[in-house]
Design an enzyme around this catalytic site. Structure first.
Site: not given
Length: 577
Positions: A56, A129-130, A201, A454, A480
């Site tokens: 990521c 990333c997230d 992702c 998550e 998630s």
């Protein structure tokens, strides 16, 4: 872009570069090779979440160099720095996930502190990333200096025996392996091909959901959120972002001029329209909080309920982020939402133009089926994600209904309770749960976890075992963006503070109705009150460190699980020092 002359009398960097008393400060800048001219130009923070923890973030260092080139070409002096990122794909399914949501606050705090400590005048933030995406946007709004957000880009899809795959397929493969429907050899082969490049992702999980938000809310350049990480066009977007932040500085356009209530509604609409991660309903309220706007889970859910689901994206559909970009990008999605009344076109963006002005030249692409016209959706209003409320969740809960047939949007069954994700995952791995039950995972909320983990490892294993449509799962933690099936997260109040989810017992009947937006436990108010008398808080596993500090100050998921009063408690904005 034409060279500009900036008056530093109104910029934060004057405190470190101007006047005889700042000679010691300037000596540090000379030590790094800056010229006199560069020292007296605006100082622009260029921050990335580069690290070697996961794909990521691995390309962000390269992209930061392109941003710096754009800043320098437009009369600014870029100052690069990095912050952390916790990568959910690696943190998932064990104690490491407790660090994930906490990292969002650490990212925002560390960017704020670096900017404050060195008095930078503007900011370009690059995230992968997230949690790094909302963390970066939160810092921009907290500081309120001219800012541009850049997404590092998505990963390319893998290929397993001619079939496109993502990391979601691997999590579900673990479930198939556990019941003997996938061999160890096949699992080994799949893990070597699922993630073939740099990038986050690839499906509409949290990273791509929040990247979509960055364009819809106006903090990112049009099209910049869609290009995959390996594409060279990312460098052009980054260089343009560096140029544009100088334009915003010259015009004194700040993030809070851009992120208004209408812009927040646009962000929520983009999440719903793409069947995005329910984490969007956690991060959008947190972003609003930094602006001093009360926009909680219920406000987000109102937008979800009126927005059609139009993007055929994994984990519920067929396509990934690369396909969106090649079909026309986020602007194509926004254009059809705007044309059919689901988006506010008068919101300002980092281009200096409104949403409607940015989209004026966007033409519909009839040769793609990744994104549907908003008047011909995959599901009508509320098809992506809906909010629930009831005696089990007075402060609300969320269920992602994208990809679920309308006749399966209700579920009723006996509770099977677990007080941690580990306990539940062990039971799932050994198939110690019956069809028809409602699995309850509690004490995993923001305070109770701590960190609101998550549950992808658990939900993916259930789905891989072929039980995804035969059980429901509820939690005060999170799911998630890759989660599928009847999975309800963000249940509030959380168990750690005595919410009703803490009072549920094995065998209690839980009724979920996503059509009526309700979640109920078939237990009387009197019985719940009696159980509450005997309930005692669980001791935390953390008596020190970052997770301990977080657990002491974090607020409820309904308001974004934030850790400070936000702009409503602000007495002085950094941009005005």
């Amino acid at each position: 872009m034409d060279a500009r002359v900036f008056d530093k009398k109104k910029l934060p960097s004057r405190h470190v570069t101007e006047g005889a008393e700042r000679a010691p400060h300037r000596s540090y800048l000379y030590a790094m090779g800056l010229t006199r001219e560069e020292i007296h130009q605006p100082l622009v923070g260029v921050v990335s979440c580069w690290n070697e923890a996961a794909p990521c973030n691995i390309s962000l260092l390269r992209q930061a160099q392109a941003v710096k080139k754009g800043v320098a070409s437009s009369g600014g002096t870029p100052r690069e720095f990095c912050t952390i990122a916790v990568t959910d794909g690696i943190a998932m399914g064990h104690q490491g996930m407790k660090s994930s949501l906490v990292s969002r606050e650490v990212i925002a705090d560390s960017v704020e502190l670096t900017m404050r400590g060195h008095c930078y005048d503007a900011l370009v933030g690059i995230a992968g990333c997230d949690k790094s995406l909302p963390g970066m946007m939160m810092a921009m709004l907290r500081l309120n200096v001219p800012s541009v957000f850049i997404y590092g880009g998505s990963i390319l899809p893998g290929s397993f025996r001619g079939r496109p795959v993502t990391v979601q397929d691997l999590f579900e493969a673990v479930g198939r392996y556990s019941v003997g429907t996938m061999s160890a050899e096949d699992l080994d082969e799949l893990e070597t091909v699922a993630c073939p490049s740099a990038g986050s992702c690839g499906a509409q999980f949290t990273a791509n959901t929040m990247a979509t938000v960055s364009e819809a809310i106006g903090l990112a350049l049009p099209y910049s959120a869609g290009a995959p990480a390996p594409y060279e066009i990312r460098d052009r977007f980054c260089e343009t972002a560096g140029e544009m932040v100088m334009e915003l500085l010259a015009r004194r356009i700040r993030p809070r001029d851009i992120v208004t209530r209408k812009a927040l509604e646009n962000a929520a609409a983009a999440v719903a329209a793409t069947g995005g991660s329910m984490n969007g309903a956690l991060h959008i309220p947190a972003i609003a909080h930094e602006c001093g706007i009360d926009f909680d889970l219920f406000e987000v859910a109102k937008v979800f309920e009126r927005t059609p689901y139009i993007a055929d994206l994994k984990p519920n559909g067929r396509y990934v982020a690369k396909d969106v970009f090649e079909a026309g990008g986020i602007p194509l999605l926004m254009k059809t939402l705007l044309e059919h009344g689901f988006l506010h076109g008068d919101c300002l963006t980092v281009t200096g133009r409104t949403v409607a002005e940015n989209l004026a030249s966007v033409k519909w692409n009839p040769d793609q089926d990744v994104i549907r016209p908003a008047d011909k959706p995959i599901h009508p209003a509320g098809g992506g994600m809906v909010g629930l409320k009831g005696n089990l969740a007075p402060d609300g809960a969320l269920v992602k209904v994208a990809g679920i047939d309308q006749d399966k949007l209700t579920f009723e069954g006996p509770a099977l309770c677990f007080d941690s994700e580990e306990a539940c995952f062990e039971a799932v791995s050994k198939r110690r749960y019956p069809a028809g039950c409602v699995i309850v995972i509690r004490y995993e909320g923001p305070r109770g976890g701590p960190g609101m983990r998550e549950m992808l490892s658990t939900t993916a294993a259930i789905y891989g075992q072929g039980m995804g449509n035969k059980v429901a799962l509820i939690t005060d933690g999170r799911f998630s963006g890759a989660t599928r099936g009847i999975c309800i997260g963000h249940v509030g109040p959380e168990a750690a503070i005595g919410g009703p989810i803490a009072l549920v017992r094995d065998g209690d009947i839980i009724a979920i109705d996503a059509l009526k937006r309700t979640i109920e436990v078939r237990v009387s108010d009197a019985e719940l009150a009696e159980r509450k008398k005997n309930w005692k808080p669980r001791p935390t596993e953390f008596g020190s460190g970052a997770l301990y500090k977080y657990a002491q100050i974090v607020g409820p998921a309904r308001h974004g699980a934030v850790t400070h009063p936000g702009a409503a408690g602000e007495t002085q904005c950094y941009a005005d020092i």
